[in-house]
Scaffold this motif. Sequence first.
Motif, short mmCIF file in Angstrom:
data_model
loop_
_atom_site.label_atom_id
_atom_site.label_comp_id
_atom_site.label_asym_id
_atom_site.label_seq_id
_atom_site.Cartn_x
_atom_site.Cartn_y
_atom_site.Cartn_z
N ASP A 116 0.83 -1.20 0.00
CA ASP A 116 0.00 0.00 0.00
C ASP A 116 0.87 1.26 0.00
O ASP A 116 0.60 2.22 -0.72
CB ASP A 116 -0.92 -0.03 1.23
CG ASP A 116 -1.90 1.11 1.28
OD1 ASP A 116 -2.36 1.55 0.20
OD2 ASP A 116 -2.23 1.57 2.38
N LEU A 117 1.94 1.24 0.80
CA LEU A 117 2.87 2.37 0.83
C LEU A 117 3.53 2.57 -0.53
O LEU A 117 3.57 3.69 -1.06
CB LEU A 117 3.92 2.15 1.91
CG LEU A 117 5.12 3.11 1.89
CD1 LEU A 117 4.67 4.54 2.11
CD2 LEU A 117 6.15 2.69 2.94
N GLN A 118 4.07 1.49 -1.11
CA GLN A 118 4.74 1.60 -2.40
C GLN A 118 3.78 2.05 -3.49
O GLN A 118 4.13 2.83 -4.38
CB GLN A 118 5.39 0.27 -2.80
CG GLN A 118 6.27 -0.38 -1.75
CD GLN A 118 7.46 0.47 -1.35
OE1 GLN A 118 7.64 1.58 -1.83
NE2 GLN A 118 8.27 -0.04 -0.44
N GLY A 119 2.54 1.54 -3.42
CA GLY A 119 1.54 1.94 -4.40
C GLY A 119 1.21 3.42 -4.29
O GLY A 119 1.06 4.11 -5.31
N ALA A 120 1.11 3.93 -3.07
CA ALA A 120 0.81 5.35 -2.88
C ALA A 120 1.93 6.24 -3.43
O ALA A 120 1.66 7.27 -4.07
CB ALA A 120 0.58 5.64 -1.39
N LEU A 121 3.18 5.85 -3.16
CA LEU A 121 4.31 6.62 -3.68
C LEU A 121 4.29 6.64 -5.21
O LEU A 121 4.54 7.68 -5.84
CB LEU A 121 5.63 6.02 -3.18
CG LEU A 121 5.89 6.07 -1.68
CD1 LEU A 121 7.15 5.29 -1.33
CD2 LEU A 121 6.02 7.52 -1.20
N LEU A 122 3.96 5.50 -5.81
CA LEU A 122 3.91 5.42 -7.27
C LEU A 122 2.76 6.27 -7.83
O LEU A 122 2.94 6.96 -8.84
CB LEU A 122 3.74 3.96 -7.70
CG LEU A 122 3.64 3.74 -9.22
CD1 LEU A 122 4.94 4.17 -9.91
CD2 LEU A 122 3.34 2.29 -9.54
N ILE A 123 1.61 6.24 -7.18
CA ILE A 123 0.46 7.02 -7.65
C ILE A 123 0.78 8.51 -7.67
O ILE A 123 0.47 9.22 -8.63
CB ILE A 123 -0.78 6.73 -6.78
CG1 ILE A 123 -1.30 5.32 -7.04
CG2 ILE A 123 -1.89 7.76 -7.05
CD1 ILE A 123 -2.32 4.84 -6.05
N ASN A 124 1.42 8.98 -6.62
CA ASN A 124 1.81 10.40 -6.59
C ASN A 124 2.71 10.76 -7.75
O ASN A 124 2.56 11.82 -8.39
CB ASN A 124 2.49 10.72 -5.26
CG ASN A 124 1.53 10.73 -4.09
OD1 ASN A 124 0.36 11.05 -4.23
ND2 ASN A 124 2.02 10.37 -2.91
N ALA A 125 3.67 9.87 -8.05
CA ALA A 125 4.59 10.12 -9.17
C ALA A 125 3.86 10.03 -10.51
O ALA A 125 4.13 10.82 -11.42
CB ALA A 125 5.75 9.13 -9.12
N LEU A 126 2.96 9.09 -10.65
CA LEU A 126 2.19 8.94 -11.90
C LEU A 126 1.36 10.19 -12.18
O LEU A 126 1.28 10.66 -13.32
CB LEU A 126 1.28 7.72 -11.81
CG LEU A 126 1.95 6.35 -11.97
CD1 LEU A 126 0.97 5.23 -11.60
CD2 LEU A 126 2.46 6.15 -13.40
N LYS A 127 0.76 10.75 -11.14
CA LYS A 127 -0.06 11.94 -11.32
C LYS A 127 0.78 13.12 -11.80
O LYS A 127 0.37 13.90 -12.67
CB LYS A 127 -0.78 12.27 -10.01
CG LYS A 127 -1.90 11.28 -9.68
CD LYS A 127 -2.34 11.36 -8.24
CE LYS A 127 -2.97 12.69 -7.90
NZ LYS A 127 -3.44 12.71 -6.48
N LEU A 128 1.98 13.25 -11.23
CA LEU A 128 2.88 14.33 -11.65
C LEU A 128 3.33 14.14 -13.09
O LEU A 128 3.35 15.09 -13.88
CB LEU A 128 4.10 14.39 -10.73
CG LEU A 128 3.84 14.90 -9.30
CD1 LEU A 128 5.10 14.76 -8.45
CD2 LEU A 128 3.39 16.37 -9.33
N GLN A 129 3.68 12.91 -13.46
CA GLN A 129 4.11 12.63 -14.83
C GLN A 129 2.98 12.83 -15.82
O GLN A 129 3.18 13.34 -16.93
CB GLN A 129 4.65 11.20 -14.93
CG GLN A 129 5.98 10.97 -14.24
CD GLN A 129 7.10 11.76 -14.85
OE1 GLN A 129 7.17 11.94 -16.07
NE2 GLN A 129 7.99 12.26 -14.00
N ALA A 130 1.77 12.42 -15.44
CA ALA A 130 0.62 12.58 -16.31
C ALA A 130 0.33 14.06 -16.56
O ALA A 130 0.06 14.49 -17.70
CB ALA A 130 -0.60 11.90 -15.69
#
Length: 418
Positions: free
Chosen positions: A16-30
């Motif tokens: 869950d922690l790793q997924g949250a970190l990835l989601i934040n980065a995906l939103k910035l890249q998007a």
Amino acid sequence: MTAKTILISTGEVSGDLQGALLINALKLQAEATGLELNIVALGGEKMADAGAKLLANTTSIGSVGLLESVPFVLPTLQIQRRAREYLRQYPPDLVVLIDYLGPNISIGSFIRHQLPQVPVVYYIAPQDWVWSISPRNTKKLVEIADKMLAVFPEEARYFAKNGASVTWVGHPLVDRMQSSPSREQARAALGIKPGQTAIALVPASRRQEVKYMLPIVFEAARLLQAELLGKLEGSKIVDQQPSTSQADAPLFWIPLSLEAYRRPIEEAIKHYGLRATIVASQTTQVLAAADLAITKSGTVNLELALLDVPQVVFYRVSPVTAWIARHLLNFSIPFMAPPNLVVMRSIVPELLQEQATPENIVREARELLFNTDKRLQVLADYQEMRSFLGEVGVCDRAAREIIRLAHETRKEKIVINK
């Protein structure tokens, strides 16, 4: 603006922690590429807080071991069925799988056979590269993943050797630890006095760990508390100072991984007579403030290493599971603690199964608390370990790869239905 949907599947607290970190980065890249991004997930509250629409919460149904997994079979199957129904009705543009070996192999296999046009990225592969009992899981992981994003160099080499398309991006905790408080800041925030000993206890993020490991770590803490109090009283007598006050006494700090574990931990604190504080929202401060951590094996070991906190690592499963693994499955691993796996040698003490006794834990803890040479060696080894985790920007690198693949049309791939 182009719209893409990404499904992320993971389980347990660390996923869950790793997924949250990835989601934040995906939103910035998007946002940077003009992409409208919708994220749906099998995960937990951290991923939901980061902006994912949860299909199901999987943080409380994880387990390690054979018998230990039995209570979670039905809930896992129900979630899997719900996920497959969603995928059939709303095929995403891309799927990201994070760790969570059994359930994610099931979802990946379903996509590969039923939705072959959907690319699959495996980010943070299960540690099959460490303890593979047979090549079957490795073969499945390679078959279902169009791309693997590895967090360890050895992981990348292993899967590339077995035919996967792999990119080593580094470990996401390198990014997360950039915002961690210093030791002084953390201790001030928690109200820990400058000379006071603070020990972090991290016994459980899964239900089975409450059963098999809580009694061990709390008995070790009881023994260590008595020893530390004795040393403190002795030093005050020698210095002709007043007896130890409550404010001077050593403290144990316990980060709460799931609210469901609060009651058994509170009962254990009372039963073992510990001067301990449970913390639910200041986990990083607790870890950063500690003089020592006594901890289960897991992602938290890397967090502690990146915070320069010496640690004693332990793990236990049921005796039946241990016997089956050793005698029927020929299960063996070089190391279990991630810091040791990164450099493939022992830099933190790890006590597994029969070796994970309160007495052994106290012996190792004593060394790390009072043996200056031992502490300095651990800290030096941590510095070496850091070089194997990649540079800052891990989550951004992973997100860029995922966004790139989401834009591309998946290449045709021969799939053999069995």
